[in-house]
Design a protein around this motif. Sequence first.
Motif, PDB file in Angstrom:
ATOM      1  N   LEU A 313       0.838  -1.207   0.000  1.00  0.00           N
ATOM      2  CA  LEU A 313       0.000   0.000   0.000  1.00  0.00           C
ATOM      3  C   LEU A 313       0.870   1.253   0.000  1.00  0.00           C
ATOM      4  CD1 LEU A 313      -2.732  -1.137   2.546  1.00  0.00           C
ATOM      5  CD2 LEU A 313      -3.127  -0.565   0.138  1.00  0.00           C
ATOM      6  N   GLU A 314       1.890   1.262   0.842  1.00  0.00           N
ATOM      7  CA  GLU A 314       2.746   2.451   0.936  1.00  0.00           C
ATOM      8  C   GLU A 314       3.483   2.710  -0.369  1.00  0.00           C
ATOM      9  OE1 GLU A 314       6.395   4.290   3.671  1.00  0.00           O
ATOM     10  OE2 GLU A 314       5.541   2.323   4.129  1.00  0.00           O
ATOM     11  N   ILE A 315       4.061   1.670  -0.948  1.00  0.00           N
ATOM     12  CA  ILE A 315       4.850   1.868  -2.167  1.00  0.00           C
ATOM     13  C   ILE A 315       3.962   2.188  -3.373  1.00  0.00           C
ATOM     14  CG2 ILE A 315       4.961  -0.492  -3.110  1.00  0.00           C
ATOM     15  CD1 ILE A 315       8.013  -0.046  -3.357  1.00  0.00           C
ATOM     16  N   SER A 316       2.679   1.819  -3.271  1.00  0.00           N
ATOM     17  CA  SER A 316       1.725   2.110  -4.347  1.00  0.00           C
ATOM     18  C   SER A 316       1.070   3.472  -4.177  1.00  0.00           C
ATOM     19  CB  SER A 316       0.638   1.034  -4.394  1.00  0.00           C
ATOM     20  OG  SER A 316       1.189  -0.239  -4.644  1.00  0.00           O
ATOM     21  N   GLY A 317       1.346   4.155  -3.060  1.00  0.00           N
ATOM     22  CA  GLY A 317       0.781   5.476  -2.825  1.00  0.00           C
ATOM     23  C   GLY A 317      -0.680   5.445  -2.446  1.00  0.00           C
ATOM     24  N   LEU A 318      -1.109   4.360  -1.794  1.00  0.00           N
ATOM     25  CA  LEU A 318      -2.519   4.200  -1.443  1.00  0.00           C
ATOM     26  C   LEU A 318      -2.670   3.936   0.052  1.00  0.00           C
ATOM     27  CD1 LEU A 318      -3.666   1.810  -4.314  1.00  0.00           C
ATOM     28  CD2 LEU A 318      -4.063   4.288  -4.187  1.00  0.00           C
ATOM     29  N   THR A 319      -3.859   4.212   0.541  1.00  0.00           N
ATOM     30  CA  THR A 319      -4.238   3.776   1.883  1.00  0.00           C
ATOM     31  C   THR A 319      -5.186   2.598   1.742  1.00  0.00           C
ATOM     32  OG1 THR A 319      -6.203   5.187   2.007  1.00  0.00           O
ATOM     33  CG2 THR A 319      -4.090   6.154   2.713  1.00  0.00           C
ATOM     34  N   LYS A 320      -5.363   1.848   2.829  1.00  0.00           N
ATOM     35  CA  LYS A 320      -6.267   0.700   2.761  1.00  0.00           C
ATOM     36  C   LYS A 320      -7.695   1.135   2.459  1.00  0.00           C
ATOM     37  CE  LYS A 320      -6.849   0.629   7.805  1.00  0.00           C
ATOM     38  NZ  LYS A 320      -6.613  -0.135   9.055  1.00  0.00           N
ATOM     39  N   GLU A 321      -8.061   2.351   2.890  1.00  0.00           N
ATOM     40  CA  GLU A 321      -9.413   2.848   2.631  1.00  0.00           C
ATOM     41  C   GLU A 321      -9.643   3.117   1.152  1.00  0.00           C
ATOM     42  OE1 GLU A 321      -8.384   3.340   6.782  1.00  0.00           O
ATOM     43  OE2 GLU A 321      -7.379   4.112   4.973  1.00  0.00           O
ATOM     44  N   GLN A 322      -8.582   3.357   0.395  1.00  0.00           N
ATOM     45  CA  GLN A 322      -8.733   3.661  -1.030  1.00  0.00           C
ATOM     46  C   GLN A 322      -8.872   2.407  -1.892  1.00  0.00           C
ATOM     47  OE1 GLN A 322      -5.137   6.130  -1.053  1.00  0.00           O
ATOM     48  NE2 GLN A 322      -6.387   7.829  -1.819  1.00  0.00           N
ATOM     49  N   ILE A 323      -8.639   1.233  -1.318  1.00  0.00           N
ATOM     50  CA  ILE A 323      -8.809  -0.002  -2.079  1.00  0.00           C
ATOM     51  C   ILE A 323     -10.301  -0.332  -2.169  1.00  0.00           C
ATOM     52  CG2 ILE A 323      -8.291  -2.467  -2.187  1.00  0.00           C
ATOM     53  CD1 ILE A 323      -5.854  -0.714  -2.656  1.00  0.00           C
ATOM     54  N   ASP A 324     -10.773  -0.529  -3.380  1.00  0.00           N
ATOM     55  CA  ASP A 324     -12.195  -0.831  -3.619  1.00  0.00           C
ATOM     56  C   ASP A 324     -12.472  -2.331  -3.654  1.00  0.00           C
ATOM     57  OD1 ASP A 324     -12.975   1.983  -4.170  1.00  0.00           O
ATOM     58  OD2 ASP A 324     -11.632   1.722  -5.890  1.00  0.00           O
ATOM     59  N   VAL A 325     -11.481  -3.097  -4.109  1.00  0.00           N
ATOM     60  CA  VAL A 325     -11.680  -4.534  -4.309  1.00  0.00           C
ATOM     61  C   VAL A 325     -10.442  -5.278  -3.822  1.00  0.00           C
ATOM     62  CG1 VAL A 325     -12.264  -6.340  -5.962  1.00  0.00           C
ATOM     63  CG2 VAL A 325     -12.990  -3.993  -6.413  1.00  0.00           C
ATOM     64  N   PHE A 326     -10.655  -6.278  -2.976  1.00  0.00           N
ATOM     65  CA  PHE A 326      -9.570  -7.129  -2.496  1.00  0.00           C
ATOM     66  C   PHE A 326      -9.756  -8.548  -3.024  1.00  0.00           C
ATOM     67  CE2 PHE A 326     -10.167  -3.888   0.772  1.00  0.00           C
ATOM     68  CZ  PHE A 326      -8.881  -3.491   1.087  1.00  0.00           C
ATOM     69  N   ASP A 327      -8.647  -9.234  -3.190  1.00  0.00           N
ATOM     70  CA  ASP A 327      -8.712 -10.685  -3.375  1.00  0.00           C
ATOM     71  C   ASP A 327      -7.634 -11.300  -2.504  1.00  0.00           C
ATOM     72  OD1 ASP A 327      -9.931 -12.956  -5.387  1.00  0.00           O
ATOM     73  OD2 ASP A 327      -7.911 -13.402  -4.682  1.00  0.00           O
ATOM     74  N   PHE A 328      -8.087 -11.964  -1.445  1.00  0.00           N
ATOM     75  CA  PHE A 328      -7.177 -12.590  -0.494  1.00  0.00           C
ATOM     76  C   PHE A 328      -7.078 -14.082  -0.776  1.00  0.00           C
ATOM     77  CE2 PHE A 328      -8.876  -9.214   2.600  1.00  0.00           C
ATOM     78  CZ  PHE A 328      -7.903  -8.301   2.233  1.00  0.00           C
ATOM     79  N   TYR A 329      -5.862 -14.565  -0.807  1.00  0.00           N
ATOM     80  CA  TYR A 329      -5.628 -16.001  -0.953  1.00  0.00           C
ATOM     81  C   TYR A 329      -6.421 -16.740   0.121  1.00  0.00           C
ATOM     82  CZ  TYR A 329      -2.784 -20.002  -2.454  1.00  0.00           C
ATOM     83  OH  TYR A 329      -2.350 -21.190  -2.985  1.00  0.00           O
ATOM     84  N   SER A 330      -6.917 -17.919  -0.217  1.00  0.00           N
ATOM     85  CA  SER A 330      -7.843 -18.585   0.708  1.00  0.00           C
ATOM     86  C   SER A 330      -7.778 -20.094   0.572  1.00  0.00           C
ATOM     87  CB  SER A 330      -9.265 -18.087   0.461  1.00  0.00           C
ATOM     88  OG  SER A 330      -9.554 -18.058  -0.933  1.00  0.00           O
ATOM     89  N   CYS A 331      -6.579 -20.637   0.826  1.00  0.00           N
ATOM     90  CA  CYS A 331      -6.445 -22.091   0.848  1.00  0.00           C
ATOM     91  C   CYS A 331      -7.160 -22.683   2.057  1.00  0.00           C
ATOM     92  CB  CYS A 331      -4.974 -22.494   0.853  1.00  0.00           C
ATOM     93  SG  CYS A 331      -3.972 -21.611   2.076  1.00  0.00           S
ATOM     94  N   PHE A 332      -7.197 -21.915   3.138  1.00  0.00           N
ATOM     95  CA  PHE A 332      -7.913 -22.250   4.360  1.00  0.00           C
ATOM     96  C   PHE A 332      -8.481 -20.940   4.906  1.00  0.00           C
ATOM     97  CE2 PHE A 332      -4.568 -25.383   3.881  1.00  0.00           C
ATOM     98  CZ  PHE A 332      -5.203 -26.592   4.156  1.00  0.00           C
ATOM     99  N   PRO A 333      -9.543 -20.974   5.709  1.00  0.00           N
ATOM    100  CA  PRO A 333     -10.162 -19.732   6.171  1.00  0.00           C
ATOM    101  C   PRO A 333      -9.231 -18.789   6.915  1.00  0.00           C
ATOM    102  CG  PRO A 333     -11.667 -21.569   6.546  1.00  0.00           C
ATOM    103  CD  PRO A 333     -10.371 -22.163   6.063  1.00  0.00           C
TER     104      PRO A 333
END
Length: 520
Positions: A313-333
């Motif tokens: 996030l820091e190196i991309s110049g963004l805050t977590k609030e500015q992310i609209d869509v996430f995709d988290f790896y999910s091999c297990f919950p």
Amino acid sequence: MATGQKTPIVIAIGESKNRPQKVEDAIEPMQLMLQATLNAVKDAGLAATAEKELQSNIDSVSVVATWTWPYADLPGLLSQKLGIQPQHTIYSEQGGNQPMKLVDEAARRIMKAESNVAVVTGGEALASLSAYKTTKRMPPPGWTSPDAGVKAASPLKISNFGKSIGTLHSIGLPLHVYPLYENAFRAHRGQSIEQNNTESAQLYAEFAKVAEHNHFSWNYGQPAPTAETISTVTKNNRMICFPYPLLMNAYNKINLAGSCILTSTEYAKELGVPENKWIYPLGGAGTQDSDSFWERPNYYSSPSISRSLDACLEISGLTKEQIDVFDFYSCFPIVPKLACQHLGLPSTKSPKPITLLGGLTSFGGAGNNYSMHSLTAMVRELRNGNGQHGLILANGGLLTYQHVVCLSTRPRRDGSAYPDRNPLPPYVTDVLVPSISAQPEGEAVVETYTVEFNRNGAPSKGFIVGRLTRNNHRFVANTSNTRSLEQLSSGTREPIGRTGWVKSDDLGRNSFVFDDPSRL
């Protein structure tokens, strides 16, 4: 931006899925990757002449290591099939983090003008391989002859890990270690076992609904299991390692491949790639925790996840609030749960998407390549106007390796070049790790645990990570009697924090009991 530096963009994506009606129609991973890459070339939206030029100018081919088949030179073979002679060919290491790591590195080469057109691809044909093994026709007809000098890559056997504290106690597979974290995370938050099971089931039911409607999902069109189905242990949803029944484990028997093509804005304009196809990688970051799960600071957090998220996030110049869509790896919950906790998102009923695929259970666990499908889905989502900024977390190993990439419909806000390096060190080393006792003895407390179950539904082996009362040193042990195994697997009383006793035998194997040290 300095002279000579270019702006990397993803201009094309492609997938392929092979669900043969007959086993002889099953194709190998290389063929799936070839189809996905050719589909990506088509996706760029070019006229026929420009399309040919795009393909012929591919000068970088990065391939995610496949579990399915031992190739002598998979990037070279794929390049030959594409009719190209790239100056960069990369075959990744093992790990589910590798797709995003390869995309990050490809974007960096384009920024530095070291590459003009880069392909990143990966694929598996584990469903077909399993079918062929069942028919005892190996190698499959028409597949590339296996290279005798290349070992099969699947890391799903304890014997692959060599002698260690883990293997001495028959623990060290993903199906063992992720439950250690889930149980510790539950206890750390003060959840009951029932509350934790309900949460995990709800999370995966929401994920399954996403997979049901994803055209490239292995389970596309099949009714998604409900939270009740996922949480209830039955003959068809047997317990694997507590607290995860089958429907909370990754499913690997799939035939899927994904590819993306990156180039610079300058070359995209020259080719005539429509700007509504352009998606900008903004930055990437990744690191890893210790390869040895017993050398981690605790089992309710992941420094590599939190630091990779923050650094990207820091190196991309963004805050977590500015992310609209996430995709988290999910091999297990536990993986999306840890990511959500760090970012302050609820893991169920999230106001923002936390998966675009549906997880490795319902979408399909494409070996190391799951997150390549996350990228193709994210590009599609952003192109369709469903957000401006997206973030992908790719995880690998035993909650070991992480790599995060941010993508956007717009270039970096400050006009600076794509980051020229990964901002994180290869390993997280500045965390306190308890001393390890290889041959512990005496009173001890359970730090975390899991229980492996037989196919008939009975508990077969208990695994303890504990701390010696006298010095707080950590150890790994197995339960040594039926009574302790039953208590560990009851699913009613919380074992974490309970006192017991541990002892080591002459071979260095450690045994643990709850009630009576004379039973050691």
